[in-house]
Design a protein around this motif. Structure first.
Motif, PDB file in Angstrom:
ATOM      1  N   ASP A 170       0.796  -1.157   0.013  1.00 49.74           N
ATOM      2  CA  ASP A 170      -0.053  -0.073  -0.152  1.00 49.74           C
ATOM      3  C   ASP A 170       0.999   1.293  -0.076  1.00 49.74           C
ATOM      4  O   ASP A 170       0.524   2.204  -0.566  1.00 49.74           O
ATOM      5  CB  ASP A 170      -0.848  -0.076   1.314  1.00 49.74           C
ATOM      6  CG  ASP A 170      -2.087  -1.121   0.974  1.00 49.74           C
ATOM      7  OD1 ASP A 170      -2.367  -1.497  -0.128  1.00 49.74           O
ATOM      8  OD2 ASP A 170      -2.688  -1.589   1.954  1.00 49.74           O
ATOM      9  N   ASP A 171       2.039   1.250   0.649  1.00 47.88           N
ATOM     10  CA  ASP A 171       2.913   2.522   0.567  1.00 47.88           C
ATOM     11  C   ASP A 171       3.300   2.734  -0.584  1.00 47.88           C
ATOM     12  O   ASP A 171       3.519   3.998  -1.078  1.00 47.88           O
ATOM     13  CB  ASP A 171       4.055   2.206   1.399  1.00 47.88           C
ATOM     14  CG  ASP A 171       4.930   0.914   0.987  1.00 47.88           C
ATOM     15  OD1 ASP A 171       4.496  -0.037   0.487  1.00 47.88           O
ATOM     16  OD2 ASP A 171       6.184   1.181   1.220  1.00 47.88           O
ATOM     17  N   LYS A 172       3.475   1.654  -1.796  1.00 48.70           N
ATOM     18  CA  LYS A 172       3.738   2.193  -2.884  1.00 48.70           C
ATOM     19  C   LYS A 172       2.689   2.737  -4.081  1.00 48.70           C
ATOM     20  O   LYS A 172       2.641   3.730  -4.558  1.00 48.70           O
ATOM     21  CB  LYS A 172       4.366   0.692  -3.866  1.00 48.70           C
ATOM     22  CG  LYS A 172       5.387   0.065  -3.205  1.00 48.70           C
ATOM     23  CD  LYS A 172       6.702   0.964  -3.132  1.00 48.70           C
ATOM     24  CE  LYS A 172       7.654   0.306  -2.576  1.00 48.70           C
ATOM     25  NZ  LYS A 172       8.838   1.138  -2.423  1.00 48.70           N
ATOM     26  N   VAL A 173       1.452   2.324  -3.560  1.00 49.46           N
ATOM     27  CA  VAL A 173       0.454   2.904  -4.236  1.00 49.46           C
ATOM     28  C   VAL A 173       0.060   4.282  -3.464  1.00 49.46           C
ATOM     29  O   VAL A 173      -0.115   5.314  -4.313  1.00 49.46           O
ATOM     30  CB  VAL A 173      -1.283   2.232  -3.488  1.00 49.46           C
ATOM     31  CG1 VAL A 173      -2.281   3.102  -4.207  1.00 49.46           C
ATOM     32  CG2 VAL A 173      -0.956   0.682  -4.378  1.00 49.46           C
ATOM     33  N   THR A 174       0.329   4.639  -2.200  1.00 50.94           N
ATOM     34  CA  THR A 174       0.257   5.942  -1.898  1.00 50.94           C
ATOM     35  C   THR A 174       1.287   7.018  -2.497  1.00 50.94           C
ATOM     36  O   THR A 174       1.066   8.019  -2.938  1.00 50.94           O
ATOM     37  CB  THR A 174       0.744   5.945  -0.342  1.00 50.94           C
ATOM     38  OG1 THR A 174      -0.556   5.043   0.404  1.00 50.94           O
ATOM     39  CG2 THR A 174       0.657   7.338   0.242  1.00 50.94           C
ATOM     40  N   ALA A 175       2.565   6.335  -2.617  1.00 50.94           N
ATOM     41  CA  ALA A 175       3.700   6.901  -3.406  1.00 50.94           C
ATOM     42  C   ALA A 175       3.266   7.197  -4.817  1.00 50.94           C
ATOM     43  O   ALA A 175       3.392   8.666  -5.303  1.00 50.94           O
ATOM     44  CB  ALA A 175       5.130   6.289  -3.264  1.00 50.94           C
ATOM     45  N   PHE A 176       2.670   6.495  -5.684  1.00 47.69           N
ATOM     46  CA  PHE A 176       2.167   6.667  -6.849  1.00 47.69           C
ATOM     47  C   PHE A 176       1.217   7.930  -6.875  1.00 47.69           C
ATOM     48  O   PHE A 176       0.976   8.665  -7.697  1.00 47.69           O
ATOM     49  CB  PHE A 176       1.578   5.355  -7.530  1.00 47.69           C
ATOM     50  CG  PHE A 176       1.074   5.543  -9.044  1.00 47.69           C
ATOM     51  CD1 PHE A 176       2.040   6.038 -10.090  1.00 47.69           C
ATOM     52  CD2 PHE A 176      -0.172   5.658  -9.221  1.00 47.69           C
ATOM     53  CE1 PHE A 176       1.621   6.305 -11.088  1.00 47.69           C
ATOM     54  CE2 PHE A 176      -0.702   5.806 -10.524  1.00 47.69           C
ATOM     55  CZ  PHE A 176       0.294   6.050 -11.571  1.00 47.69           C
ATOM     56  N   HIS A 177       0.186   7.663  -6.029  1.00 49.59           N
ATOM     57  CA  HIS A 177      -0.801   8.820  -5.797  1.00 49.59           C
ATOM     58  C   HIS A 177      -0.252  10.259  -5.655  1.00 49.59           C
ATOM     59  O   HIS A 177      -0.831  11.036  -5.896  1.00 49.59           O
ATOM     60  CB  HIS A 177      -2.094   8.260  -4.717  1.00 49.59           C
ATOM     61  CG  HIS A 177      -2.807   7.380  -5.218  1.00 49.59           C
ATOM     62  ND1 HIS A 177      -3.757   7.368  -6.637  1.00 49.59           N
ATOM     63  CD2 HIS A 177      -3.286   6.098  -4.648  1.00 49.59           C
ATOM     64  CE1 HIS A 177      -4.075   6.470  -6.921  1.00 49.59           C
ATOM     65  NE2 HIS A 177      -3.987   5.541  -5.727  1.00 49.59           N
ATOM     66  N   ALA A 178       0.962  10.220  -4.841  1.00 43.30           N
ATOM     67  CA  ALA A 178       1.374  11.371  -4.458  1.00 43.30           C
ATOM     68  C   ALA A 178       2.147  12.089  -5.680  1.00 43.30           C
ATOM     69  O   ALA A 178       1.987  13.163  -6.033  1.00 43.30           O
ATOM     70  CB  ALA A 178       2.699  11.229  -3.416  1.00 43.30           C
ATOM     71  N   LEU A 179       2.654  11.004  -6.626  1.00 45.39           N
ATOM     72  CA  LEU A 179       3.244  11.496  -7.970  1.00 45.39           C
ATOM     73  C   LEU A 179       1.991  12.082  -8.785  1.00 45.39           C
ATOM     74  O   LEU A 179       2.126  13.161  -9.583  1.00 45.39           O
ATOM     75  CB  LEU A 179       4.160  10.281  -8.544  1.00 45.39           C
ATOM     76  CG  LEU A 179       5.035   9.865  -8.118  1.00 45.39           C
ATOM     77  CD1 LEU A 179       5.601   8.815  -8.475  1.00 45.39           C
ATOM     78  CD2 LEU A 179       6.305  11.149  -8.113  1.00 45.39           C
ATOM     79  N   ARG A 180       0.920  11.377  -8.932  1.00 47.05           N
ATOM     80  CA  ARG A 180      -0.299  11.763  -9.628  1.00 47.05           C
ATOM     81  C   ARG A 180      -0.525  13.268  -9.302  1.00 47.05           C
ATOM     82  O   ARG A 180      -0.979  14.048 -10.049  1.00 47.05           O
ATOM     83  CB  ARG A 180      -1.470  10.815  -9.411  1.00 47.05           C
ATOM     84  CG  ARG A 180      -1.479   9.646 -10.342  1.00 47.05           C
ATOM     85  CD  ARG A 180      -2.462   8.900 -10.068  1.00 47.05           C
ATOM     86  NE  ARG A 180      -3.820   9.288 -10.963  1.00 47.05           N
ATOM     87  CZ  ARG A 180      -4.834   8.578 -11.026  1.00 47.05           C
ATOM     88  NH1 ARG A 180      -5.030   7.554 -10.379  1.00 47.05           N
ATOM     89  NH2 ARG A 180      -5.807   8.869 -11.900  1.00 47.05           N
ATOM     90  N   ALA A 181      -0.607  13.605  -7.852  1.00 44.78           N
ATOM     91  CA  ALA A 181      -1.137  14.823  -7.392  1.00 44.78           C
ATOM     92  C   ALA A 181      -0.003  15.778  -7.814  1.00 44.78           C
ATOM     93  O   ALA A 181      -0.573  16.997  -7.765  1.00 44.78           O
ATOM     94  CB  ALA A 181      -1.310  14.683  -5.896  1.00 44.78           C
TER      95      ALA A 181
END
Length: 197
Positions: A170-181
């Motif tokens: 889940d931490d990798k999904v969170t990191a990807f969503h931060a890049l999207r933002a």
């Protein structure tokens, strides 16, 4: 810092590619990643502060280490693919490129690899953090997520990549969503140069 021009980078790909097919696969992918990054640079407010020439060079160089994974039989060593970033870093170091350019190779894998990831997953890498730090590094890493060199090559939507990266935690999904933002979503319905390869 001198930033190499696209023709110079292409010549470097030609120098290290073991076959014309490998050159086409890797160099075309790098060109597509630059096309995605270029689109994001021009369409996302606030990204004009980034060094577009550095982003272009990073996109065009980031996967050059893949060439070192081809065996004499012309087949790609998928088992050690995780090493392609470090191998690219080594190539650029041998060619005399400065560390800021070499980092685009060694710090773009996934949404970043931590020392913990390397040890916990038993990855064939020296234990260290391989994280994109500068905005330019983060943009190259992010743009790379939307195109796969698989045969046939394919584009991934942001939601498809988020689903893909979930298997790493889940931490990798969170990191990807931060890049999207930070960078926004690319419009993959628009024509992307070089996508025919």
């Amino acid at each position: 810092m001198r930033i190499p021009a696209p023709d110079e980078i292409r010549a470097l790909h030609e120098k290290y590619a073991p076959t014309p097919e490998a050159f086409t696969l890797v160099h075309t992918h790098c060109e597509i990643v630059w096309s995605v990054a270029e689109q994001l640079l021009s369409s996302t407010p606030g990204l004009t502060r980034l060094d577009a020439e550095l982003v272009r060079a990073g996109c065009l160089l980031h996967d050059i280490g893949v060439y070192r994974l081809y065996g004499e039989d012309g087949r790609l060593d998928h088992q050690n693919y995780i090493r392609h970033g470090l191998l690219g870093h080594e190539i650029l170091e041998a060619e005399g490129f400065p560390e800021p350019l070499r980092r685009f190779c060694s710090h773009h894998t996934g949404v970043g690899l931590t020392r913990h990831d390397v040890i916990d997953q038993g990855l064939p890498l020296p234990p260290a953090d391989y994280l994109a730090v500068t905005p330019e590094e983060r943009l190259v890493m992010y743009a790379d997520k939307f195109h796969s060199k698989s045969r046939p090559s394919a584009f991934l939507t942001p939601d498809e990549y988020a689903t893909h990266v979930r298997r790493f935690g889940d931490d990798k999904v969170t990191a990807f969503h931060a890049l999207r933002a930070e960078f926004g979503d690319p419009d993959l319905t628009r024509p992307v140069p070089y996508a025919e390869a």
